[in-house]
Design a protein around this motif. Structure first.
Motif, short mmCIF file in Angstrom:
data_model
loop_
_atom_site.label_atom_id
_atom_site.label_comp_id
_atom_site.label_asym_id
_atom_site.label_seq_id
_atom_site.Cartn_x
_atom_site.Cartn_y
_atom_site.Cartn_z
N THR A 107 2.54 7.98 -8.59
CA THR A 107 2.44 9.14 -9.46
C THR A 107 1.77 10.30 -8.72
O THR A 107 0.73 10.12 -8.10
CB THR A 107 1.61 8.79 -10.70
N VAL A 108 2.42 11.45 -8.78
CA VAL A 108 1.97 12.55 -7.95
C VAL A 108 0.77 13.26 -8.57
O VAL A 108 0.80 13.63 -9.74
CB VAL A 108 3.12 13.56 -7.74
N ASP A 109 -0.26 13.39 -7.78
CA ASP A 109 -1.43 14.15 -8.17
C ASP A 109 -1.20 15.59 -7.70
O ASP A 109 -0.98 15.82 -6.52
CB ASP A 109 -2.65 13.52 -7.48
N PRO A 110 -1.22 16.57 -8.62
CA PRO A 110 -0.86 17.94 -8.21
C PRO A 110 -1.78 18.53 -7.15
O PRO A 110 -1.42 19.51 -6.48
CB PRO A 110 -0.92 18.73 -9.52
N GLU A 111 -2.96 17.95 -6.97
CA GLU A 111 -3.87 18.52 -5.98
C GLU A 111 -3.78 17.81 -4.63
O GLU A 111 -4.55 18.12 -3.72
CB GLU A 111 -5.31 18.42 -6.50
N ASP A 112 -2.87 16.86 -4.53
CA ASP A 112 -2.78 16.10 -3.29
C ASP A 112 -2.21 16.96 -2.17
O ASP A 112 -1.10 17.47 -2.26
CB ASP A 112 -1.90 14.89 -3.53
N GLU A 113 -3.00 17.14 -1.10
CA GLU A 113 -2.58 18.00 0.00
C GLU A 113 -1.34 17.45 0.70
O GLU A 113 -0.43 18.18 1.05
CB GLU A 113 -3.70 18.08 1.05
N GLU A 114 -1.38 16.13 0.90
CA GLU A 114 -0.35 15.52 1.73
C GLU A 114 1.01 15.61 1.06
O GLU A 114 2.01 15.98 1.70
CB GLU A 114 -0.73 14.06 1.98
N VAL A 115 1.03 15.29 -0.24
CA VAL A 115 2.30 15.36 -0.97
C VAL A 115 2.75 16.82 -1.04
O VAL A 115 3.94 17.12 -0.89
CB VAL A 115 2.14 14.75 -2.37
N ALA A 116 1.81 17.72 -1.23
CA ALA A 116 2.16 19.14 -1.29
C ALA A 116 2.80 19.58 0.02
O ALA A 116 3.80 20.29 0.03
CB ALA A 116 0.91 19.97 -1.57
N PHE A 117 2.23 19.11 1.13
CA PHE A 117 2.80 19.47 2.42
C PHE A 117 4.19 18.85 2.57
O PHE A 117 5.13 19.50 3.01
CB PHE A 117 1.89 18.96 3.54
N ASP A 118 4.30 17.59 2.16
CA ASP A 118 5.58 16.89 2.28
C ASP A 118 6.66 17.62 1.49
O ASP A 118 7.77 17.82 1.95
CB ASP A 118 5.41 15.44 1.77
N VAL A 145 0.85 -1.19 0.00
CA VAL A 145 0.00 0.00 0.00
C VAL A 145 0.89 1.24 0.00
O VAL A 145 1.80 1.35 0.81
CB VAL A 145 -0.91 0.02 1.24
N TYR A 146 0.60 2.14 -0.92
CA TYR A 146 1.36 3.40 -0.99
C TYR A 146 0.72 4.40 -0.05
O TYR A 146 -0.48 4.65 -0.12
CB TYR A 146 1.34 3.92 -2.43
N LEU A 147 1.52 4.98 0.85
CA LEU A 147 0.95 5.84 1.89
C LEU A 147 1.41 7.29 1.81
O LEU A 147 1.21 8.06 2.75
CB LEU A 147 1.25 5.27 3.27
N LYS A 148 2.08 7.68 0.75
CA LYS A 148 2.36 9.08 0.41
C LYS A 148 3.41 9.78 1.25
O LYS A 148 4.01 10.74 0.80
CB LYS A 148 1.08 9.91 0.44
N SER A 149 3.60 9.40 2.52
CA SER A 149 4.63 10.05 3.33
C SER A 149 5.64 9.00 3.74
O SER A 149 5.37 7.81 3.70
CB SER A 149 4.04 10.66 4.58
N ARG A 150 6.81 9.49 4.17
CA ARG A 150 7.77 8.55 4.74
C ARG A 150 7.21 8.02 6.05
O ARG A 150 6.65 8.78 6.83
CB ARG A 150 9.09 9.25 5.02
N LEU A 151 7.40 6.74 6.30
CA LEU A 151 6.73 6.12 7.44
C LEU A 151 7.74 5.75 8.51
O LEU A 151 8.86 5.32 8.21
CB LEU A 151 5.99 4.87 6.96
#
Lengths: 404, 354
Positions: free
Chosen positions: B120-131, A329-335
């Motif tokens: 794959t990065v979604d430009p509207e993703d809040e979490e990735v934007a914050f990261d 599962v891809y969780l978007k942040s470093r874990l």
């Protein structure tokens, strides 16, 4: 007057709607959190709940007020029934998350920033144990009595609790050997490991304990070090390790003991994950698929499963028997840390299922009314058959040749 | 026998072969002129023999090597002919249909058949934007710091590597080339930090050829390790422009779509100052294709409203990511965010990581 009244009515209605909406949200949150069977703490300060069977991820955090100060360092169960999750953040706060309600219920200040980040959290009956990098181990009684402070030495990398005797904890770190503490007698450690003998050049071997675990069946302790060793200590017989094994060439970061306790799963900074046999210290096998450093590792308490997470932002669940990857599962942040619930991962709370059943019944009707289409063997199957025929013919010819 | 020899000579690729072929054709032509009928007969016979073979017959069963080779060549030729005919036919059909012709089929490439990458990065993703907004490069992207780059090599550089470094320094503004003097990287890094460098770039050399690059963002990482290949220096390029000027170039980053790709893209972007000087009309391009990053440096000119001319200034090189490590360079105790593992990751040709 009339208009005003109307306005008031509208406002009232919207307010009510908002309240209903918030209640709904809360209900949603609790439904979501009850589904989750894996909990993961991220570097961005988000607590993530993963429902493995549905492949769904929920973020339990206010997305508008994220900050790096709330990075989750460590995570543990707050009670035996697994209804509370305790998580230690970088800013020194310990938060309690209720998995039944799906909200954060409590937050308290347990350390300040000067002492470094949390290295371990644990709960006993009526008290909370925290440990920070500087080596300050504190016991916080729930009734609000005085806290007990122990200095376990600087550079602590990890503090772990003995799952069978909950008042015993182990600590260890960089130039800080493995120590076992009895919290009922906090003055001196129950067991202090002794460094191994000097090497063949008569030089001192550096100490760097990165993670440890108690083997409850045999009263032994297994540790992994930053110098890629796995060591087994037996406090009842000697202070030096009774077994030493090496794995890889880079620091080991995490370790976990699967049920059965005759092997151990270790992970390192290159993303290599392996099970080592604790009887002979040999590698049983490696688990593939990890791309970055492993930070969190936990085995399921009853099933042969291991969950790992780390810098590559994936949660992976491997089967320990055939070492195949079961979920990813891809969780978007470093874990940073992972926590598995002791129930079956595939199992979901039946409450939600009941709601879904109605929908399913409708769907079933649709499916029933549909015609059944029988497909002939696909192209590939046909090809395969041809190939097989060819092969058999060839074999026959060969045989003939040999006969000749 | 004469008939057998002709196709062999036809398949020789060299010019000599062609000449021979022509001669042979002439000869055969003459022969056919001499005794007209017998020439056509054997061809028919051969065709008949070809068709009379059993359907399961494969050419590899022929035991005579020369004969097998010949037959194989024939088969190939036939296939090629068929293909050409089919193409011609299709073209004719298209022309006949005119505007109503069905849209052309898009050729299958491993890029458009790429296995979907869930990161794959979604430009509207809040979490990735914050990261991304709070990572190590955020100071640069918030215009708080200006890049300053130190370029050095592995110890005792020779030949092309030295020139490559010099040319890199002309591309990257505010770059300083230093001789390595046998210093350890872990010792250089604190000195760089104290002198406000934001990047340390180390070119590795093997047998006088640059083959590796370590790109370390300072003061606290990350560090990327690349393989460098096909380096073409300015001198070796055809039709290159004059030496580049000191203006800050524009930067183009192509195809960095995944989360890892984003991190790498940000890393390259932070090498160059933020506001390009458009007077210089210079562009540095990092183009990612199939996980290879191609670097090109161009000067452009708007010829009129529609046409743009570009001129390559060089150098050009290709990078391939080997690993991305958290923190400054520490290959022994550092934590890796991503390591390229050939046997695990390269199982599918259609899977890309950047």
């Amino acid at each position: 007057m009339h208009a005003e009244l109307k306005c008031g009515g509208l406002e009232f209605r919207s307010e009510r709607r908002a309240r209903a909406h918030s209640v709904e949200q809360r209900n949603m949150a609790c439904v979501k959190s009850q589904q989750c069977s894996v909990w993961v703490g991220a570097e961005t300060g988000i607590l993530k709940g993963v429902c493995v069977s549905r492949k769904q991820v929920y973020n339990f955090c206010e997305m508008s007020s994220l900050s790096r100060d709330e990075e989750i360092c460590t995570i543990t169960w707050g009670d035996e029934q697994e209804t509370e999750v305790l998580m230690g953040s970088v800013n020194g706060r310990v938060k309690t998350f209720s998995t039944e309600k799906g909200i954060f219920t409590e937050s308290r200040e347990c350390a300040d920033l000067s002492h470094g980040r949390f290295t371990g959290l644990a709960v006993t009956d009526r008290s909370l144990i925290t440990c920070v990098e500087s080596g300050l181990l504190k016991v916080w009684p729930e009734a609000g009595g005085e806290t007990v402070e122990i200095n376990v030495g600087s550079g602590v990398c990890r503090m772990r609790q003995n799952p069978s005797e909950r008042h015993r904890v182990a600590t260890g770190g960089k130039e800080n050997p493995l120590k076992v503490w009895d919290l009922q007698r906090p003055d001196t450690p129950v067991f202090t490991a002794k460094n191994v003998a000097n090497d063949w050049l008569d030089l001192r071997v550096p100490v760097w304990v990165r993670d440890m675990a108690f083997l409850t069946n045999s009263n032994k302790i297994v540790t992994c070090t930053g110098h890629h060793q796995v060591r087994v200590y037996d406090p009842s017989c000697q202070r030096r390790p009774v077994l030493e094994a090496k794995f890889g060439e880079v620091p080991l970061t995490a370790l976990s003991v699967p049920p059965g306790e005759n092997s151990v799963v270790v992970g390192n900074t290159h993303g290599q994950l392996a099970t080592l046999d604790l009887r002979k210290g040999l590698v049983r096998g490696c688990m593939k698929g990890v791309a970055g450093s492993v930070r969190g590792l936990q085995c399921h308490p009853s099933l042969p499963l291991v969950a790992s997470c780390g810098l590559d932002r994936f949660l992976r669940i491997h089967n320990l028997q055939d070492r195949t990857l079961m979920h990813k599962v891809y969780l978007k942040s470093r874990l940073n840390c992972v926590l598995l619930s002791s129930r079956d991962l595939q199992h979901c709370v039946s409450n939600e299922d009941e709601q879904l059943e109605e929908v399913k019944a409708e769907e079933d009707e649709v499916w029933d009314t549909m015609e059944t289409v029988t497909e002939k063997g696909g192209k590939r199957a046909a090809q395969d058959e041809d190939e097989i025929r060819d092969a058999t013919e060839r074999d026959k010819k060969k045989k003939k040749r040999t006969k000749k | 026998m004469d008939f057998v020899e002709v196709p062999v000579s036809e398949d020789l690729p060299s010019a000599k072969g062609k000449a021979k072929k022509q001669k042979k054709q002439k000869k055969s032509g003459e022969k056919s002129a001499e005794n007209g009928a017998p020439e056509s007969e054997p061809t028919e016979a051969s065709e008949a023999s070809g068709s009379s073979l059993p359907p399961t017959f494969s050419l590899s069963e022929i035991k005579n090597k020369q004969r097998r080779h010949l037959m194989f060549m024939k088969l190939k030729q036939e296939k090629r002919k068929q293909k050409l005919q089919l193409r011609k036919k299709r073209k004719k059909e298209r022309e006949a249909l005119g505007d109503k012709a069905p849209p052309k089929e898009v050729p299958k490439t491993i890029e458009n058949q790429r296995i979907y990458d869930e990161t794959t990065v979604d430009p509207e993703d809040e979490e990735v934007a914050f990261d991304e907004g709070t990572d190590e490069f955020s100071a640069y992207f918030n215009k708080l710091i200006n890049p300053k780059v130190l370029i050095t090599t592995s110890d005792r550089p020779r030949g092309r590597t030295v020139r490559f470094c010099e040319q890199l320094a002309t591309i990257i503004p505010n770059a300083h080339v230093y001789y390595r003097r046998g210093l350890a990287l872990k010792r250089i890094i604190p000195q760089c930090i104290s002198r406000d460098f934001t990047y340390l770039m180390v070119i590795n050399e093997d047998r006088k050829v640059p083959n590796g690059m370590v790109l370390c963002h300072l003061p606290d990482g990350p560090t990327a390790h690349f393989k460098v290949s096909s380096v073409r220096l300015r001198k070796e390029m055809k039709r290159r422009g004059k030496e580049p000027t000191d203006h800050y170039p524009e930067v183009i980053l192509n195809n960095f779509t995944t989360r890892l790709g984003h991190s790498i893209g940000r890393m390259f972007a932070a090498l160059f100052p933020q506001d390009p000087q458009f007077v210089g009309r210079q562009v540095a391009t990092f183009h990612n294709q199939r996980d290879f990053i191609f670097f090109r440096f161009h000067r452009y000119i708007f010829k009129n409203e529609k046409k743009v001319g570009i001129q390559e200034l060089g150098p050009r090189f290709t990078l391939k990511l080997r690993s991305l490590q958290n923190g400054t360079f520490d290959s022994k105790f550092g934590e890796y965010e991503w390591v390229h593992k050939r046997h695990e990751m390269d199982s599918s040709r259609r899977k890309f990581h950047l």
